[in-house]
Design a protein around this motif. Structure first.
Motif, PDB file in Angstrom:
ATOM      1  N   LEU A  34      16.208 -76.160 -49.777  1.00  0.00           N
ATOM      2  CA  LEU A  34      15.365 -77.352 -49.471  1.00  0.00           C
ATOM      3  C   LEU A  34      15.291 -77.201 -48.012  1.00  0.00           C
ATOM      4  N   GLU A  35      16.270 -76.920 -47.148  1.00  0.00           N
ATOM      5  CA  GLU A  35      16.079 -76.897 -45.811  1.00  0.00           C
ATOM      6  C   GLU A  35      14.845 -75.869 -45.144  1.00  0.00           C
ATOM      7  N   ASP A  37      12.652 -74.884 -46.784  1.00  0.00           N
ATOM      8  CA  ASP A  37      11.387 -74.899 -47.582  1.00  0.00           C
ATOM      9  C   ASP A  37      11.083 -74.097 -48.895  1.00  0.00           C
ATOM     10  N   PRO A  41      11.835 -81.072 -52.722  1.00  0.00           N
ATOM     11  CA  PRO A  41      12.944 -82.132 -52.966  1.00  0.00           C
ATOM     12  C   PRO A  41      13.064 -82.421 -54.179  1.00  0.00           C
ATOM     13  N   PHE A  42      12.098 -82.458 -55.101  1.00  0.00           N
ATOM     14  CA  PHE A  42      12.189 -82.922 -56.473  1.00  0.00           C
ATOM     15  C   PHE A  42      13.082 -82.013 -57.294  1.00  0.00           C
ATOM     16  N   ASP A  97      19.825 -88.897 -53.219  1.00  0.00           N
ATOM     17  CA  ASP A  97      18.486 -89.722 -53.118  1.00  0.00           C
ATOM     18  C   ASP A  97      17.385 -88.891 -52.538  1.00  0.00           C
ATOM     19  N   VAL A  98      16.369 -88.658 -53.836  1.00  0.00           N
ATOM     20  CA  VAL A  98      15.353 -87.955 -53.601  1.00  0.00           C
ATOM     21  C   VAL A  98      14.413 -88.312 -52.709  1.00  0.00           C
ATOM     22  N   THR A  99      14.160 -89.520 -52.281  1.00  0.00           N
ATOM     23  CA  THR A  99      13.325 -89.991 -51.538  1.00  0.00           C
ATOM     24  C   THR A  99      13.682 -89.980 -49.888  1.00  0.00           C
ATOM     25  N   GLU A 100      14.922 -89.684 -49.695  1.00  0.00           N
ATOM     26  CA  GLU A 100      15.466 -89.608 -48.326  1.00  0.00           C
ATOM     27  C   GLU A 100      16.391 -88.263 -48.288  1.00  0.00           C
ATOM     28  N   PHE A 102      15.960 -85.445 -46.840  1.00  0.00           N
ATOM     29  CA  PHE A 102      15.646 -84.743 -45.751  1.00  0.00           C
ATOM     30  C   PHE A 102      16.529 -85.637 -44.507  1.00  0.00           C
ATOM     31  N   ARG A 103      16.401 -86.983 -44.698  1.00  0.00           N
ATOM     32  CA  ARG A 103      17.147 -87.658 -43.748  1.00  0.00           C
ATOM     33  C   ARG A 103      18.748 -87.454 -43.855  1.00  0.00           C
ATOM     34  N   LEU A 105      20.194 -84.820 -45.220  1.00  0.00           N
ATOM     35  CA  LEU A 105      20.341 -83.298 -45.562  1.00  0.00           C
ATOM     36  C   LEU A 105      21.583 -82.866 -44.709  1.00  0.00           C
TER      37      LEU A 105
END
Lengths: 141, 1044
Positions: A34-35, A37, A41-42, A97-100, A102-103, A105
């Motif tokens: 994910l990091e 790329d 994220p989904f 939490d899929v929406t957050e 990256f925050r 991570l």
């Protein structure tokens, strides 16, 4: 008989521990992807969340088995993580939490890295015990 | 720019530094050089050698060779560019500075060639100019950067007047002069805004000097530097010159009046003089004397002119995109992480990629067609004005990663003698900071989607009773012909109460067919193909549907709301295409998945650690749903109407992560609020929208954007997924340094928004911006942009309320301001006896007030009783998306007195609107004989003083003037006064169309309405436990002074 049970028990522990390691390693890999790329994220959170509850439950079983079979010292080492899991679950923070993603991570990654280390330590303990059990079983025969 | 090209090759990295260095020198040279420097043109030349010395103090960059002259020139150049003047190259050459700025023009050639040949000093300068930028910065600021501390700022300003004459007349332009003068005047006007602030200092100067003795010597020296930029027309100069020497006062007096007036519109002339001095010193960055109880309330800085953008920056870098698109919190980037850690304010940017441009300044569209879009091979940067062409035009160097790329043969153009491409004037992408590229098929994962609007409408009893359904149906119908993207636009509807109703609107039908699904646990979509129809084909069916919609449900008594299942159904219908989903929700979702409970009215939770949980979605369904919607390019706009708790925190999540927005109409009644809903809904439907967009911001090596704040979802670490974007949305981001020390002298930022236009064309909007790197903290403070800082800080504070108590969020905000001011104070405490004065940089003079306003804003204010939970959450979601200007207006609304104007027999409304006098937001400003308009961008409050002449109220309200005002709506009546008022309101509304300001009428003393609408929003007053402006300043000041 007891010896055979012991061997069986440690064999079971061994496979469980192996599963923990695989699961955390896989989750860690997802986060790294994910990091980097390589994964969106989904997918990443779906893959991770698929394992989370299974890991928690298995770890619970692992602890209970240690408790009922009288391996209290190892149980004491394992129980903090289990209670941490329970805490996360109760606070409803156990899933990514899929929406957050990256925050969080960094935190998620560290957590899983730590857990991986923890499981590896256990793995060593279990392998050691398994070896003893095997040795005894062989001797017994 | 072509101009740069020449410069770059010759001075790879170096050039930049040199230029920069130039900046510092300006400051230093002065101090070292005699005050006289300014006078003599001759001094410039000689100076070059000296520069090195000067640099030492300022900048770390050793190489700085710049001479005073260079500094000077630099200042002057900006203007030159603007008006490409008739000067001949020859004239320029003599003057070192001239050429630089002009680089865009033909004159550049001379300079470019010059560098190699020239003496060490000049060459460096030139690159600078081409790079554009730093010099200007230094001008204004330099003075301040001078050790003087607070005084510096004054110094800066003062110099302009003085210097100007010199620089113009003496130094570079002796020959050309006549022609120059005319050209300058325009400049002045453009600067005027800057000027106003600047000039005040002068008068005050004398006073201040007495305070800080050390400054005096420095002052004169600093003069020379400034001048360039602000040169007044020659005539003034001469007069000012002598004066200047003796004592600054005379020159200033001429200049000051205009500035002062604009600042204190309300003040009578006599008082102004006295006040002016106070104010000046304030604007300098110090509150004169002690800030003890005797603080003069009137002298405190207030943003009565709204948002003032730092325009010196734009002038320094004319190739940058306009600040309406991209604003940095400080336009200088710190060069080391230690510097970043001392800058306690957020370091980042606020991007509004589709901001509305005034006509004539639209973003040019470039179609590369066969060439393909020119991008850097390595970092994928789009070609922009800052790239440089080399190797006779066959290669170009990326300004962000400095990789040398090949120029495709179709894009090749020869370079002229100066190194500029000969086709520069036909290439907007090389001359404009903002361009839009037409994207070829590589940029599409699927054919561009048609604009798609899907409506999910609650038809339960409350929706019928409030009249919402009627207004919505009517508004949608009236907008049908204005929806963007004709003839491809798609449209669809679902209504729901305890069941879900689908509508088949196939074009072959004459009447829509309704299908009811009552199985909420296992949603299925009947007729998946005909629920979403092409608007132009089914126009009549859709029209018939909207006509009959209100009557269809007028007898509905269903109180349930199966919101979650309906949302899922809408998702299933839309997920093939994506688009915009408008949800109209009247009650708390009560059935099926995603049902919510009443949780907002528990007072006991406030003040505990669980408080924040009320502000985050209760059910993970909403976050998961939001993620799914984003994945399929569906943007959600939530319209909520209930008078009871509807859990906006949960519903708003859908908008937050899909790039949408939340509209909240508490206690909606169509007779009172219908107009607001109608305007906002039609704006939402008809404004230009970018579909299935993604946005990324790139920046140079060594820095990185680390966090993003706003309504969107991150698709990868730095890619914002924005299913729909429009001009009313802004996004903020923070950056951090990856390397401990930046080696470059300029950092470039590039925002790229890839989207599908309503027409079906795939486009990329690119905004490019360059910013200088500095090693000096005071420079960062000088170039700070309050608007962007406040925008970022408010987003951070609101995010903090989602995981902490309100009080913690407010304290964190206050601590941030305190830390920043403390650092600034420490910066200057060494050279100056600051005593008990409070000092702050000119650029941040409004920061404390905005901080206070933020603490009192709806999402952050007080506790349980101070704002209903839903309103808090709705305001939070709104503020997370608001562009800078609207946010500042919301935080510090305007208060305007109108009765005088209404009573005046004559009076042009337009003229009144152009000269609006905003009043400080304090109860003191309210005169009981007056009529006031309070305008925060979202609503108007019309305040009737108790002693307002009865005929005014009579004229405006007719027979209702004595009735209770909550039941009265303001309508235009047949008399002059009423017509004037509605024209004023109309004019105010036109300044910002993104929201419709409904007019609420309030009579003085009519509680609780007055308190709720107006008094609670007077940010300078003490409200409940929150402090007033003076208290707040004192509080901050005390904390700043603690353990220095």
């Amino acid at each position: 008989m007891a010896v055979a049970w012991s061997l069986l028990f440690w064999l079971l522990m061994f496979f469980m521990n192996f599963a923990f390691i695989v699961s955390s390693f896989y989750q860690l890999l997802c986060l790294l992807d994910l990091e980097g790329d390589h994964m969106n994220p989904f997918e990443a959170s779906a893959h991770i969340n698929f394992w989370v509850m299974k890991e928690f439950l298995l770890h619970g079983v692992f602890c209970i088995l240690l408790l009922v079979t009288g391996h209290w010292l190892i149980f004491l080492v394992a129980v903090p993580l289990a209670s941490y899991h329970a805490l996360l679950y109760m606070k409803r923070q156990h899933l990514v939490d899929v929406t957050e993603v990256f925050r969080n991570l960094k935190g998620e990654k560290n957590l899983r890295l730590f857990k991986l280390g923890f499981y590896v330590v256990f793995f060593v303990i279990v392998v050691f015990n398994l070896a003893i059990a095997t040795f005894e079983a062989v001797l017994h025969e | 720019m072509g101009t740069e090209n020449p410069g770059h090759p010759s001075f790879p990295v170096r050039p930049l530094p040199a230029p920069f260095a130039a900046v510092p020198p300006t400051g230093t040279p002065f101090s070292s050089s005699d005050p006289l420097v300014g006078h003599e043109a001759s001094s410039f030349r000689p100076t070059p050698p000296t520069p090195p010395q000067a640099t030492g103090p300022f900048v770390s960059s050793g190489p700085t060779v710049a001479s005073d002259g260079s500094g000077f020139k630099a200042t002057a150049p900006p203007r030159f560019n603007d008006q490409s003047v008739s000067f001949t190259p020859t004239t320029y050459i003599p003057s070192t500075g001239g050429p630089f700025y002009r680089f865009p023009t033909s004159q550049f050639p001379s300079t470019t060639q010059g560098p190699p040949a020239r003496a060490p000093g000049p060459p460096q300068v030139q690159p600078f100019a081409s790079q554009v930028s730093s010099p200007p910065v230094s001008f204004h600021q330099q003075p301040s950067s001078v050790p003087m501390g607070s005084p510096p700022q004054r110094a800066n300003f003062a110099p302009p007047t003085v210097n100007a004459p010199q620089s113009l007349s003496d130094s570079s332009f002796s020959g050309p002069r006549p022609s120059l003068q005319p050209s300058f005047t325009p400049v002045d006007s453009s600067y005027s805004s800057a000027r106003t602030t600047l000039q005040p200092p002068l008068p005050g100067y004398v006073n201040t000097q007495s305070n800080a003795v050390s400054q005096v010597p420095t002052m004169p020296s600093s003069f020379p530097s400034y001048p360039g930029s602000y040169v007044p027309p020659p005539p003034t100069i001469t007069s000012s010159f002598p004066a200047h020497q003796g004592g600054l006062a005379p020159p200033m007096s001429t200049a000051t009046p205009p500035g002062m007036i604009s600042q204190h519109p309300g003040l009578p002339g006599g008082i102004m003089q006295g006040l002016a001095e106070e104010f000046r010193s304030l604007s300098f960055g110090s509150i004169p004397g002690s800030i003890e109880p005797g603080v003069d309330l009137k002298a405190l800085p207030r943003p009565l002119e709204g948002d003032v953008e730092p325009n010196s920056f734009a002038e320094m870098y004319p190739l940058n995109c306009h600040s309406r698109y991209l604003r940095l919190t400080t336009t200088t980037i710190p060069n080391s992480s230690s510097l970043v850690s001392r800058w306690h304010l957020p370091l980042g940017a606020v991007v509004c990629p589709l901001a509305e441009a005034p006509s004539g300044e639209e973003v040019p569209i470039v179609n590369f067609a066969s060439t393909g879009i020119i991008r850097c091979r390595r970092c994928r940067t789009y070609v922009n004005p800052y790239v440089t062409f080399t190797d006779a035009g066959r290669k170009w160097r990326c300004n962000i990663c400095s990789l040398l790329n090949d120029v495709p043969s179709d894009y090749f153009a020869h370079l002229d003698a100066t190194g500029r491409r000969i086709d520069l004037d036909q290439r907007p992408e090389l001359t404009k900071g903002s361009v839009e590229f037409v994207a070829p098929t590589e940029y599409m994962v699927r054919p561009p989607m048609p604009p798609l609007y899907f409506f999910l409408i609650d038809v339960s009893i409350s929706a019928i009773r409030s009249g919402m359904l009627e207004v919505v149906a009517e508004t949608i119908k009236s907008c049908l012909d204005d929806l963007p993207g004709f003839p491809r636009t798609q449209i669809g509807f679902i209504t729901y109460d305890s069941t879900i109703h689908f509508y088949n609107m196939k074009s072959s039908l004459t009447q829509p067919q309704m299908m009811v699904v009552s199985d909420l646990d296992d949603i299925f979509v009947p007729l998946p193909d005909d629920l979403l129809v092409n608007l132009s084909e089914s126009r009549s069916v859709v029209g018939a549907f909207l006509d009959s919609l209100p009557s269809m449900f007028q007898d509905n008594v269903n109180v349930e709301s199966a919101f979650g299942p309906a949302l899922k159904a809408a998702f299933m219908v839309m997920n093939r295409l994506g688009g915009k989903l408008l949800i109209f929700q009247n009650t708390l979702p009560s059935l099926g998945v995603g049902r919510l409970r009443l949780r907002g009215d528990d007072v006991r939770v406030y003040g505990t650690d669980k408080e924040h949980a009320l502000r985050i979605p209760e059910d993970p369904f909403y976050k998961q749903m939001a993620a799914d919607l984003t994945k399929f390019h569906i943007a959600v706009n939530v319209y909520a109407f209930s008078d009871k708790y509807t859990d906006i925190a949960s519903l708003g999540t859908l908008a937050k992560y899909t790039g949408g927005q939340v509209y909240y109409y508490p206690n909606f009644q169509s007779s009172l609020h219908g107009a607001k809903l109608m305007h906002e809904l039609s704006r939402d439907l008809t404004r230009e929208t970018a579909w299935e967009a993604v946005m990324r911001i790139r920046c140079g090596k060594g820095i990185r954007f680390t966090s993003y704040h706003g309504n969107f979802m991150l698709r990868s670490t730095d890619l914002l997924a924005l299913p729909a974007v429009d001009c009313d949305k802004a996004y903020a981001m923070q950056l951090s340094l990856e390397e401990t020390l930046l080696s470059t002298q300029t950092v470039y930022f590039q925002v790229a928004l890839l989207y599908t236009a309503s027409s079906g064309e795939r486009r990329i909007r690119v905004h490019t911006l360059a910013a200088p790197v500095v090693a000096d903290l005071s420079e960062m403070y000088r170039q700070a942009d309050t608007g962007a800082i406040v925008s970022l800080v408010s987003r951070l504070a609101i995010e903090k309320t989602l995981s902490h108590k309100l009080e913690d969020a407010r304290n964190a905000l206050q601590q941030r301001i305190v830390k920043a001011l403390k650092e600034y104070r420490n910066l200057h405490a060494v050279q100056h006896r600051l005593g008990a004065r409070m000092i702050y940089p000119e650029s941040l003079k409004y920061l404390t007030l905005y901080g206070l306003a933020l603490c009192k804003s709806t999402p952050l204010r007080g506790g349980y009783a101070d704002a209903p939970l839903d309103e808090r959450c709705a305001a939070g979601y709104t503020m997370m998306a608001l562009p800078v200007k609207s946010l500042l207006k919301l935080l510090y609304p305007s208060l305007i007195r109108v009765d005088d104007f209404l009573l005046k027999r004559s009076g042009d409304v337009k003229e009144f609107l152009d000269n609006i006098k905003r009043l400080p937001l304090a109860a003191e400003s309210l005169d009981s004989r007056g009529l006031y308009i309070y305008d925060d961008g979202f609503r108007f409050v019309l305040w009737f003083g108790r002693m307002l002449p009865p005929d005014v109220a009579m004229n405006l309200l007719g027979q209702d003037f004595a009735a209770e005002l909550s039941k009265v709506t303001l309508t235009e009546r047949d008399n002059e006064m009423s017509r004037k008022l509605s024209k004023i309101l109309e004019g105010l509304r036109r300044t910002d169309l993104s929201y419709y300001q409904l007019c609420h009428l309030v009579r003085q003393g009519e509680q609780p309405r007055e308190g709720f609408f107006l008094l609670a929003n007077l940010v300078e007053d003490q409200i409940g436990v929150s402090s007033g402006y003076v208290d707040w300043i004192l509080q901050i000041h005390r904390q700043v002074q603690q353990n220095p």
